[in-house]
Design an enzyme around this catalytic site. Structure first.
Site: not given
Ligand code: PGA
Length: 241
Positions: A4, A6, A88, A90, A158, A164, A203
């Site tokens: 991903n 982003k 997601h 976010e 997740e 993150g 992460s």
């Molecule tokens: P990350 O994000 O690996 O940077 O923690 C995962 C995600 O949001 O899909």
């Protein structure tokens, strides 16, 4: 293994270079690899690497067409992407509801793509002991509206607090939630549990990936930050394979 990206990278040349490096690096690795670039780079990335590796979109608008400024429909993504991430955190954090995520999954499915349904609890929900209630509600809303014969899904567990943050869930905790999610899929339709894939995200790095890939109900990972560097993501794909 789903990358991903982003809202990265900034330039089309960098997006294509990253995609090509990943495509070259994962040759011979026994893992399905999917890249989810920003919508504006989808076409260039798909043209550069397709069909060697899978392409996914990061979101979709469930409406067929019309006055939705800035949005992209499933009709537009069809033929370009095989997968679409829906729900997601976010985007949930920016106001997307369970109902909208369910409609997104329906439109993705209706256009022959596979929804990657992201679910996960916040830190407060976890502290309150509501993790399973939250992920069951999020997944259940999607399962309720999909037709009985909708085919396999990808479900990405997740935890919001792990995304993150540099603090992933433990392998055991992620496995416990993944097993519970598989149980939900099974109670919906037996074949669905066997055919669907459950990913862990939050992460994931080359250093901790083995914790997750060794778990019975975790079939892969949805990777954000660690997917932006080709060597790291290739190492993750190798570990998954
Ligand atoms: P990350 O994000 O690996 O940077 O923690 C995962 C995600 O949001 O899909």
């Amino acid at each position: 293994m789903v990358a991903n990206w982003k809202m990265n990278p900034d330039r089309q040349t960098d997006a294509v270079a990253l995609a090509l490096a990943v495509a070259d690096g994962v040759v011979g690795i026994d893992a399905e690899v999917v890249l989810c670039p920003p919508t504006i780079w989808l076409l260039a990335v798909a043209a550069a690497v397709g069909p060697r590796i899978g392409i996914g979109a990061q979101t979709v608008n469930p409406a067929p067409r019309g006055a939705f400024t800035g949005e992209t429909s499933a009709t537009m993504l069809e033929g370009l992407a095989a997968y679409v991430i829906v729900g997601h955190s976010e985007r949930r954090g920016a106001g997307e509801t369970d109902g909208l995520v369910a409609r997104q999954a329906v439109s993705v499915r209706a256009h022959g793509m596979v929804p990657i349904v992201a679910v996960g609890e916040t830190a407060d929900e976890r502290t309150a002991g509501h993790t399973l209630a939250v992920v069951f509600r999020q997944l259940g809303t999607v399962l309720d509206v999909l037709a009985a014969d909708h085919g396999p899904l990808v479900v990405a567990y997740e935890p919001v607090w792990a995304i993150g943050s540099g603090t992933p869930a433990t392998g055991a905790d992620a496995q416990a939630v993944a097993a519970a999610l598989r149980g939900e899929l099974r109670s919906h339709a037996r074949g669905l549990a066997d055919d669907s894939r459950i990913l862990y995200g939050g992460s994931v790095t080359a250093a901790n990936a083995h914790e997750f890939f060794g778990q019975l109900d975790i079939d892969g990972a949805l990777v954000g930050g660690a997917s932006l560097e080709a060597e790291t993501f290739i190492a993750l794909a190798r570990a998954a394979g």
